[in-house]
Design an enzyme around this catalytic site. Structure first.
Site, PDB file in Angstrom:
ATOM      1  N   GLU A  36       0.814  -1.216   0.000  1.00  0.00           N
ATOM      2  CA  GLU A  36       0.000   0.000   0.000  1.00  0.00           C
ATOM      3  C   GLU A  36       0.854   1.275   0.000  1.00  0.00           C
ATOM      4  O   GLU A  36       0.375   2.353   0.348  1.00  0.00           O
ATOM      5  CB  GLU A  36      -0.936  -0.022   1.210  1.00  0.00           C
ATOM      6  N   SER A  59      -6.744  -1.653   1.972  1.00  0.00           N
ATOM      7  CA  SER A  59      -7.010  -1.077   0.659  1.00  0.00           C
ATOM      8  C   SER A  59      -7.602  -2.091  -0.313  1.00  0.00           C
ATOM      9  O   SER A  59      -7.441  -1.970  -1.529  1.00  0.00           O
ATOM     10  CB  SER A  59      -5.732  -0.453   0.056  1.00  0.00           C
ATOM     11  N   GLU A  80     -14.317 -15.467   4.500  1.00  0.00           N
ATOM     12  CA  GLU A  80     -15.536 -15.056   5.183  1.00  0.00           C
ATOM     13  C   GLU A  80     -16.763 -15.314   4.313  1.00  0.00           C
ATOM     14  O   GLU A  80     -16.684 -15.254   3.083  1.00  0.00           O
ATOM     15  CB  GLU A  80     -15.483 -13.560   5.517  1.00  0.00           C
ATOM     16  N   TYR A 140     -10.093   3.498  -5.038  1.00  0.00           N
ATOM     17  CA  TYR A 140      -9.125   4.568  -5.270  1.00  0.00           C
ATOM     18  C   TYR A 140      -9.086   5.100  -6.698  1.00  0.00           C
ATOM     19  O   TYR A 140      -8.607   6.208  -6.933  1.00  0.00           O
ATOM     20  CB  TYR A 140      -7.720   4.089  -4.882  1.00  0.00           C
ATOM     21  N   ARG A 183     -12.075   4.003  11.286  1.00  0.00           N
ATOM     22  CA  ARG A 183     -13.286   3.849  10.474  1.00  0.00           C
ATOM     23  C   ARG A 183     -13.810   2.443  10.701  1.00  0.00           C
ATOM     24  O   ARG A 183     -13.051   1.468  10.603  1.00  0.00           O
ATOM     25  CB  ARG A 183     -12.973   4.061   8.999  1.00  0.00           C
ATOM     26  N   ASP A 204     -16.443  -0.413   9.520  1.00  0.00           N
ATOM     27  CA  ASP A 204     -17.230  -0.816   8.348  1.00  0.00           C
ATOM     28  C   ASP A 204     -18.266  -1.857   8.752  1.00  0.00           C
ATOM     29  O   ASP A 204     -17.932  -2.857   9.412  1.00  0.00           O
ATOM     30  CB  ASP A 204     -16.319  -1.388   7.263  1.00  0.00           C
ATOM     31  N   ASN A 206     -17.916  -5.566   9.698  1.00  0.00           N
ATOM     32  CA  ASN A 206     -16.997  -6.167   8.738  1.00  0.00           C
ATOM     33  C   ASN A 206     -15.570  -6.035   9.245  1.00  0.00           C
ATOM     34  O   ASN A 206     -14.861  -7.027   9.407  1.00  0.00           O
ATOM     35  CB  ASN A 206     -17.157  -5.503   7.371  1.00  0.00           C
ATOM     36  N   GLU A 207     -15.117  -4.813   9.528  1.00  0.00           N
ATOM     37  CA  GLU A 207     -13.783  -4.601  10.060  1.00  0.00           C
ATOM     38  C   GLU A 207     -13.646  -3.186  10.605  1.00  0.00           C
ATOM     39  O   GLU A 207     -14.505  -2.328  10.387  1.00  0.00           O
ATOM     40  CB  GLU A 207     -12.710  -4.857   9.005  1.00  0.00           C
ATOM     41  N   ASN A 265     -10.656  -0.080  10.800  1.00  0.00           N
ATOM     42  CA  ASN A 265      -9.391   0.379  10.228  1.00  0.00           C
ATOM     43  C   ASN A 265      -8.841   1.492  11.104  1.00  0.00           C
ATOM     44  O   ASN A 265      -9.474   2.534  11.260  1.00  0.00           O
ATOM     45  CB  ASN A 265      -9.635   0.885   8.798  1.00  0.00           C
ATOM     46  N   GLY A 321      -7.738   5.717   4.953  1.00  0.00           N
ATOM     47  CA  GLY A 321      -7.136   6.589   3.959  1.00  0.00           C
ATOM     48  C   GLY A 321      -7.620   8.027   4.045  1.00  0.00           C
ATOM     49  O   GLY A 321      -8.745   8.299   4.476  1.00  0.00           O
TER      50      GLY A 321
END
Length: 381
Positions: A29, A209, A239, A283, A323, A325, A337-338, A340, A344
């Site tokens: 990344e 990412s 998953e 992105y 963040r 999700d 979900n996850e 972070n 970004g």
């Protein structure tokens, strides 16, 4: 929103706080980290802070980068990278703090000055995963974002699930597969993935990412999906696909006193050739990616989602920013979900957009994070 702004114009020596913006790194990344840094360098208040851009090249060398935010933008589909030929720099302990020193070969080291805060904008391993945070803790340097433990757990999605589940939070069902396990027992691994059901997603456990993620539609795609994920990490998370769910994200921002604050949630909708929110959709967005901020949710669902985001932030002992999700299921139930810990900051990134829609503009958001870092303790104090 809480006011976290002490006098930031000068310290006891009569100078502005010095912020080292660190970006690049050795992970896959690297380019996205550079783009994020370009956005932050363009937005940070130069009247309030001395700013020093520090790049980490793909081979791990630290260099004094040019203060040219425009160079760090995406050009078409080409990502920028750190110029490894620039002057090497190092953090060195000093009597009053930690100095940033330029170490040109065959010359006397040049001291840039004491670093008050490091703003680490690295994504992925060797930066977002607690490694850089541990180094800064040992050096006694304040920094933006979560500490060693939260960064490490946030990077490893498998362990993240364990922590979130222990806090009573719902997570996506999944299994962990290692490269060694696949080599030793390919039949067993295949059976475990099939038992999980289709469609499913295979993703690197410790990458971000949307790198290396594949949707697995049936048993014939298992091997290729695992190999793609293994290109980024020898530990893979498979998953269940939350079919029919909406992808909704929420920004969390720390405060000096009281619980963290949350942004209005935003929904990501992908179409065209994108089956999910992959790297290009995230992105290199085109007309097939749409973001709705705020997400069209019933008031009670939004309230529950924002409260759950704070619980996840606290469960991992996060600091500064994160963040979270979510999947919003057809019946209105929520699944995480996850999380972070260093989302970004690119122009198309969700985190800044979420806060802008909540009433906090990009420069104010950057300033809040620096101020939080200036006021944090180092180590266990």
């Amino acid at each position: 929103m809480n006011d976290t702004s002490p006098d930031k114009t000068a310290d006891q020596h009569g100078r502005k706080p010095r912020v080292a913006v660190v970006f690049g790194g050795r992970s896959s990344e690297h380019g996205i980290s550079c783009v994020t840094a370009g956005s932050v360098l363009a937005a940070i208040d130069r009247e309030a802070y001395d700013v020093v851009p520090v790049g980490i090249a793909t081979d791990g060398r630290w260099v004094l980068e040019a203060d040219e935010p425009g160079r760090l933008a995406i050009r078409g589909k080409d990502l920028p990278e750190v110029d490894a030929d620039r002057s090497p720099v190092a953090l060195m302990g000093a009597t009053t703090g930690t100095d940033l020193v330029v170490t040109e070969p065959s010359s006397v080291p040049s001291v840039i000055g004491e670093v008050d805060v490091v703003f680490p904008l690295l994504h992925g391993p060797w930066g977002e995963d607690g490694t850089l945070q541990g180094m800064l803790e040992m050096a006694g340097v304040r920094y933006v974002g979560s500490g060693v433990l939260a960064s490490a757990v946030g990077m490893d999605k498998a362990f993240m699930k364990v922590v979130l589940q222990s806090a009573g939070l719902p997570v996506t069902p999944g299994i962990v597969v290692t490269r060694a396990e696949l080599e030793q027992d390919p039949v067993g691994v295949r059976a475990r993935v099939e038992e999980l059901g289709f469609p499913s997603f295979a993703k690197p456990a410790r990458a971000g990412s949307s790198m290396g993620i594949s949707k697995v539609h049936d048993a014939s795609e298992i091997e290729d999906a695992l190999e793609e994920a293994f290109r980024h990490d020898p530990k893979v998370l498979v998953e269940q696909s939350m079919e029919g769910a909406r992808e909704v994200e929420c920004g969390v921002l720390g405060t000096l006193e009281g619980p963290a604050e949350t942004s209005r949630p935003g929904e990501v909708r992908t179409g065209g050739d994108h089956e999910f929110y992959d790297f290009e959709a995230k992105y290199l967005a085109d007309q097939h990616t749409e973001i709705d901020i705020p997400a069209d949710l019933p008031a009670e669902v939004e309230q529950q989602l924002r409260a759950m985001a704070v619980r996840a932030f606290e469960a991992l002992s996060c600091e500064g920013l994160a963040r979270v999700d979510f999947f919003v299921m057809p019946d209105g139930s929520l699944v995480i979900n996850e999380l972070n810990t260093m989302p970004g900051f690119t122009p198309t990134s969700m985190y800044p957009q979420l806060w802008a829609a909540t009433g906090m503009a990009y420069p104010e958001l950057v300033d809040r994070l620096v101020q939080l870092a200036l006021r944090r303790d180092t180590g266990l104090r």
